[in-house]
Design an enzyme around this catalytic site. Sequence first.
Site, PDB file in Angstrom:
ATOM      1  N   VAL A 125       0.865  -1.181   0.000  1.00 49.20           N
ATOM      2  CA  VAL A 125       0.000   0.000   0.000  1.00 49.20           C
ATOM      3  C   VAL A 125       0.897   1.224   0.000  1.00 49.20           C
ATOM      4  O   VAL A 125       1.789   1.360   0.842  1.00 49.20           O
ATOM      5  CB  VAL A 125      -0.936   0.015   1.230  1.00 49.20           C
TER       6      VAL A 125
ATOM      7  N   HIS B 273      -7.519   7.568   1.643  1.00 46.51           N
ATOM      8  CA  HIS B 273      -7.706   6.166   1.254  1.00 46.51           C
ATOM      9  C   HIS B 273      -6.541   5.287   1.725  1.00 46.51           C
ATOM     10  O   HIS B 273      -6.733   4.131   2.098  1.00 46.51           O
ATOM     11  CB  HIS B 273      -7.862   6.058  -0.271  1.00 46.51           C
TER      12      HIS B 273
HETATM   13  N1  INI Z   1      -4.789  -1.557  -2.763  1.00 42.09           N
HETATM   14  C1  INI Z   1      -3.495  -1.919  -2.521  1.00 42.09           C
HETATM   15  O1  INI Z   1      -3.227  -3.134  -2.373  1.00 42.09           O
HETATM   16  N2  INI Z   1      -2.516  -0.991  -2.438  1.00 42.09           N
HETATM   17  C2  INI Z   1      -2.771   0.352  -2.581  1.00 42.09           C
HETATM   18  O2  INI Z   1      -1.808   1.173  -2.492  1.00 42.09           O
HETATM   19  C3  INI Z   1      -4.103   0.764  -2.813  1.00 42.09           C
HETATM   20  N3  INI Z   1      -4.413   2.171  -2.977  1.00 42.09           N
HETATM   21  O3  INI Z   1      -3.512   2.999  -2.832  1.00 42.09           O
HETATM   22  O4  INI Z   1      -5.537   2.548  -3.246  1.00 42.09           O
HETATM   23  C4  INI Z   1      -5.118  -0.230  -2.921  1.00 42.09           C
HETATM   24  N4  INI Z   1      -6.412   0.100  -3.155  1.00 42.09           N
HETATM   25  C5  INI Z   1      -7.366  -0.856  -3.666  1.00 42.09           C
HETATM   26  C6  INI Z   1      -8.094  -1.613  -2.572  1.00 42.09           C
HETATM   27  O5  INI Z   1      -7.216  -2.516  -1.903  1.00 42.09           O
HETATM   28  C7  INI Z   1      -9.240  -2.443  -3.138  1.00 42.09           C
HETATM   29  O6  INI Z   1      -8.748  -3.358  -4.107  1.00 42.09           O
HETATM   30  C8  INI Z   1     -10.312  -1.589  -3.820  1.00 42.09           C
HETATM   31  O7  INI Z   1     -10.726  -0.541  -2.966  1.00 42.09           O
HETATM   32  C9  INI Z   1     -11.539  -2.477  -4.174  1.00 42.09           C
HETATM   33  O8  INI Z   1     -12.145  -2.993  -3.007  1.00 42.09           O
END
Ligand code: INI
Length: 155
Positions: free
Chosen positions: A81, A88
């Site tokens: 992440v 978010h």
């Molecule tokens: N998911 C990640 O694994 N890493 C990230 O940095 C990230 N950001 O930055 O938004 C991220 N977002 C997606 C999230 O995990 C879900 O897949 C999405 O919200 C659908 O439920």
Amino acid sequence: MTTFHGHMHGGGLRFALICSRFNDLVVGRLEAGARDALVRHGVDDDAIDTIWVPGALEIPHTAKVLASSGRYDAIVALGAVMRGATYHFEVVCNQSAAGLMRVGLDTGVVVTNGILTVDTMDQAFERAGSKAGNKGADVALAAIETLNAVRAATA
Ligand code: INI
């Protein structure tokens, strides 16, 4: 008083590596590090399944289903992440970690957390096989040790 330690032999154990495709350049390296560490500690390569999901937020649900299946001795969560401009980042970091903790507590299956939470791609790569080691390997070994410690104390 008896003291128990988890030995580091993984022979006979089954693992699920749950990986997020978000930032998969990094997560692929975490997966390779985790798999390599497990195999070098005696785990059969065929006893390690890798399951790719869209993002870190999908990992806890997947972990719950896999842990409940009875198919795995331990679950290793791998993701990355990266901080963006919005709140978010905190949501994804906090909820993925809280969800994983809950799965471990609710199911009794060992779950370790290798979801990197970083500011930059450089920091991520540093923790995915360059100068700060490989977090995937670290959390895979944490799973072996925890599993063996718990088994030793309850045998
Ligand atoms: N998911 C990640 O694994 N890493 C990230 O940095 C990230 N950001 O930055 O938004 C991220 N977002 C997606 C999230 O995990 C879900 O897949 C999405 O919200 C659908 O439920």
